[in-house]
Motif scaffolding. Structure first.
Motif, short mmCIF file in Angstrom:
data_model
loop_
_atom_site.label_atom_id
_atom_site.label_comp_id
_atom_site.label_asym_id
_atom_site.label_seq_id
_atom_site.Cartn_x
_atom_site.Cartn_y
_atom_site.Cartn_z
N PRO A 53 1.00 -1.32 -0.10
CA PRO A 53 -0.02 -0.01 0.05
C PRO A 53 1.02 1.34 0.02
CG PRO A 53 -0.83 -1.69 1.60
CD PRO A 53 0.42 -2.08 0.97
N GLY A 54 2.13 1.06 0.65
CA GLY A 54 2.88 2.46 0.61
C GLY A 54 3.41 2.75 -0.54
N VAL A 55 3.64 1.61 -1.48
CA VAL A 55 4.28 1.85 -2.67
C VAL A 55 3.33 2.41 -3.83
CG1 VAL A 55 5.29 0.68 -4.76
CG2 VAL A 55 5.98 0.16 -2.33
N VAL A 56 2.06 1.83 -3.44
CA VAL A 56 0.83 2.29 -4.48
C VAL A 56 0.62 3.82 -4.45
CG1 VAL A 56 -1.52 1.88 -4.99
CG2 VAL A 56 0.01 0.10 -4.76
N ILE A 57 0.54 4.25 -2.96
CA ILE A 57 0.42 5.52 -2.62
C ILE A 57 1.42 6.44 -3.16
CG2 ILE A 57 0.18 7.17 -0.51
CD1 ILE A 57 -1.23 5.03 0.95
N VAL A 60 1.07 6.64 -6.79
CA VAL A 60 -0.03 7.88 -7.47
C VAL A 60 0.02 9.13 -7.04
CG1 VAL A 60 -2.56 8.24 -6.60
CG2 VAL A 60 -1.97 6.03 -6.98
N GLY A 61 0.90 9.35 -5.70
CA GLY A 61 1.30 10.72 -5.45
C GLY A 61 2.36 11.27 -6.45
N GLY A 62 3.13 10.56 -7.11
CA GLY A 62 4.13 10.83 -8.00
C GLY A 62 3.61 11.32 -9.24
#
Length: 106
Positions: A53-57, A60-62
């Motif tokens: 989940p941290g990598v996905v966030i 998406v943020g990038g």
């Protein structure tokens, strides 16, 4: 008249190296050995990508940041073109007005 002329080179240019002489080598026969079973090739260990989940966030943020930056640059370029066009139009109106008023005063 239209025949192509092929250039001829009477002597080669550049360095000329003498041909190398290959000397025969001694042939040595080996006694055949019993075939050795080779291990089966294993697949190369590839690092697996795990989407936590941290990598996905972070992705998406990038992506959102890139979209916002590119959008801001494009909007600023469009605004610059619009301002330039408006100023050229105003200059054209002023010059036309000056030419028209100069013709009336004479």
């Amino acid at each position: 008249m239209l025949k192509p002329k092929v250039p001829t080179m009477p002597q080669p240019t550049g360095r000329i190296t003498p041909p190398t002489v290959a000397e025969p080598t001694a042939m040595v026969q080996h006694t055949p050995q019993s075939p050795v079973a080779l291990p089966a090739p294993t697949a190369a260990a590839r690092p697996t990508v795990q989407l936590t989940p941290g990598v996905v966030i972070a992705l998406v943020g990038g992506g959102a940041a890139v979209v916002l930056v590119v959008g801001a640059v494009l909007v600023s370029m469009l605004l610059a073109v619009a301002i330039t066009g408006a100023s050229v139009a105003i200059c054209a109106l002023v010059i036309r007005s000056l030419i028209a008023s100069e013709g009336q005063h004479r």
